[in-house]
Write a protein that holds these residues in place. Structure first.
Motif, mmCIF file in Angstrom:
data_model
loop_
_atom_site.group_PDB
_atom_site.id
_atom_site.type_symbol
_atom_site.label_atom_id
_atom_site.label_comp_id
_atom_site.label_asym_id
_atom_site.label_seq_id
_atom_site.Cartn_x
_atom_site.Cartn_y
_atom_site.Cartn_z
ATOM 1 N N LYS A 1 0.849 -1.185 0.000
ATOM 2 C CA LYS A 1 0.000 0.000 0.000
ATOM 3 C C LYS A 1 0.887 1.237 0.000
ATOM 4 C CE LYS A 1 -0.855 -0.325 5.018
ATOM 5 N NZ LYS A 1 -1.921 -0.416 6.038
ATOM 6 N N VAL B 1 1.943 5.032 1.077
ATOM 7 C CA VAL B 1 1.842 5.989 2.179
ATOM 8 C C VAL B 1 2.668 7.224 1.828
ATOM 9 C CG1 VAL B 1 2.180 6.406 4.640
ATOM 10 C CG2 VAL B 1 1.600 4.107 3.847
ATOM 11 N N GLN C 1 -4.203 14.679 0.027
ATOM 12 C CA GLN C 1 -5.350 13.900 0.491
ATOM 13 C C GLN C 1 -6.485 13.937 -0.524
ATOM 14 O OE1 GLN C 1 -5.969 15.698 4.380
ATOM 15 N NE2 GLN C 1 -5.020 13.952 5.433
ATOM 16 N N CYS D 1 -5.651 11.477 -3.377
ATOM 17 C CA CYS D 1 -5.474 10.053 -3.066
ATOM 18 C C CYS D 1 -6.762 9.253 -3.251
ATOM 19 C CB CYS D 1 -4.993 9.883 -1.625
ATOM 20 S SG CYS D 1 -3.258 10.270 -1.386
ATOM 21 N N SER D 2 -6.591 7.993 -3.554
ATOM 22 C CA SER D 2 -7.717 7.066 -3.643
ATOM 23 C C SER D 2 -7.196 5.649 -3.447
ATOM 24 C CB SER D 2 -8.416 7.182 -5.002
ATOM 25 O OG SER D 2 -7.517 6.843 -6.049
ATOM 26 N N ASN E 1 -5.734 2.333 -2.217
ATOM 27 C CA ASN E 1 -4.827 1.960 -1.124
ATOM 28 C C ASN E 1 -3.648 2.918 -0.993
ATOM 29 O OD1 ASN E 1 -3.612 1.167 -3.502
ATOM 30 N ND2 ASN E 1 -2.769 -0.738 -2.665
ATOM 31 N N SER F 1 -2.638 6.563 0.894
ATOM 32 C CA SER F 1 -3.086 7.489 1.931
ATOM 33 C C SER F 1 -1.970 8.446 2.311
ATOM 34 C CB SER F 1 -3.555 6.720 3.173
ATOM 35 O OG SER F 1 -2.478 5.968 3.725
#
Length: 440
Positions: free
Chosen positions: A199, A201, A216, A219-220, A222, A224
């Motif tokens: 994922k 990050v 933010q 993002c979409s 998986n 974040s």
């Protein structure tokens, strides 16, 4: 998970206010472009052009010369003027390809052509990243195609985007995240194609609320955003892995060994531009800042632009300039000349009216044995003992007993030392001497 932090660290004056609200401005160079053949960790690239050859934007002018190496691509159109030694940021000479800029910026065929990423295989993605000459743009310059090719991609759990930008004065990544969030997320999505069990990050310090909000919103799935404490050196690879994965990584390990891949947000955007739009790495964001700069700013700069030209575009330097750094005040390299080129891994030029190293040397005392250096070291090392071993040239103890080679030269120990000891400089020199002895 967002409340985790790494051990130690310091809180130097940020000086972000000088440029944090200044948007990235494209800068078109007017003079000759200087392309160093070594802009990355590993072997220098080998020139494949000669004096007098015409070149185009996006044309490979020097090819990677080994597994750990990277192509060098022209960022302008023009004519090869020379292949000769030119000064680097340290003052040492390095091989360079000098291109006379014709100002037309004519591109190679297919440059900027959109591609359906879903139609590409993983190998084709890696091939595009390699051809584009992409390297780590946060400072290290490690070839990105190599980083994206671990032995066991299925074991990668985290793809970490470094948007911390913890170094004082530098704000170009902040601006990049505010304005190019969709492209950074697009690059992250391409990377996650290569690591099916990972994922994404995106780590951003809390002193960048606008960047956090922009990322933010983009993002979409998986991917974040993780807002983290504002603390130096949050942007260090090991600090990021500790915060995201709660794993302490050793100097002998690669991030992939603990299931992580870490890249700077500028690098991830470059991946997107290379794979989606067939654009080689020809430009990068750069902050020119410090109290000695007439008009500090953030620029989108073509690789190969001579530093002196960019500084002049900022109105030049003020009278009384004492120190110029490639990079920021904590980890930057002191520049003996501005006649060196912007390379792929150069994110800032910082000019100051004071020289803290010089002032520290003038006020240095014997070690007070206060232990502050150990408390702030993000690696948990003992700088107090390391300096004793280093001064005695006891390299066996320095390396084997005190783990001195783990040092990442962040400068926290020098910053906090009340005795004004030049600890980081000593440790960098000691590491260089140990590594040179190993090579011999």
């Amino acid at each position: 998970m967002g409340d985790r932090t790494f051990r130690g660290g310091v809180h130097p004056d940020g000086w972000k206010e000088l440029t944090r609200e200044i948007p990235l401005t494209p800068y078109a160079p007017v003079g000759d472009l200087v392309f160093m053949t070594s802009q990355h960790i590993g072997k220098p690239a080998v020139p494949i052009v000669k004096k007098g050859d015409p070149v185009l934007v996006g044309q490979i002018i020097a090819e990677a010369s080994g597994f750990i190496s990277a192509n060098v691509v022209s960022s302008v159109s023009g004519t090869v003027k020379a292949i000769e030694p030119r000064p680097t940021a340290t003052g040492a000479m390095g091989q360079a390809i000098v291109v006379a800029n014709d100002g037309a910026y004519t591109t190679v065929e297919g440059f900027g052509q959109e591609t359906d990423v879903d139609s590409l295989s993983n190998q084709e993605i890696l091939d595009r990243v390699k051809a584009a000459g992409i390297v780590g743009m946060g400072g290290a310059g490690f070839p990105t195609n190599v980083k994206l090719s671990p032995k066991e991609p299925d074991k990668i759990k985290y793809v970490i985007a470094n948007g911390a930008e913890c170094e004082p004065c530098i704000t170009c990544d902040d601006q990049l995240m505010r304005t190019k969030a969709a492209e950074i997320v697009g690059g992250m999505e391409i990377m996650l194609r290569l690591f099916p069990n990972a994922k994404g990050v995106i780590v951003i310090e809390k002193n960048k609320p606008e960047a956090i909000a922009a990322m933010q919103a983009a993002c979409s799935g998986n991917i974040s955003v993780m807002p983290v404490q504002t603390k130096y050196p949050q942007g260090g690879e090991r600090s990021l892995i500790k915060v995201v994965a709660d794993i302490s990584i050793k100097a002998t390990q690669l991030p992939a060994d603990v299931g992580c891949v870490v890249d700077n947000v500028a690098t991830i955007r470059a991946i997107y531009r290379a794979v989606k739009w067939n654009e080689a790495l020809i430009e990068r964001s750069v902050t020119v800042s410090g109290d000695a700069v007439a008009n500090p700013g953030n620029y989108m700069v073509r690789v190969g632009t001579v530093a002196s030209e960019l500084v002049e575009a900022c109105g030049g330097l003020k009278e009384g300039t004492r120190k110029i750094l490639f990079g920021g005040p904590m980890m930057g390299i002191a520049m003996p000349t501005l006649d060196c080129a912007i390379c792929k891994n150069n994110n800032a030029i910082t000019a100051l009216t004071f020289d803290e190293v010089e002032e520290a040397e003038a006020n240095m005392t014997a070690c007070l044995r206060c232990g502050r250096c150990s408390r702030v070291c993000p690696l948990g090392l003992s700088p107090q003992l390391m300096q004793v071993a280093a001064n005695r040239k006891d390299y066996e103890r320095y390396e084997k007993k005190l783990y001195g080679l783990e040092c990442i030269a962040c400068g926290c120990c020098s910053y906090i030392c009340p005795a004004r000891r030049p600890l980081m400089q000593l440790f960098k020199l000691t590491k260089a001497e140990i590594m040179a002895a190993k090579k011999r």
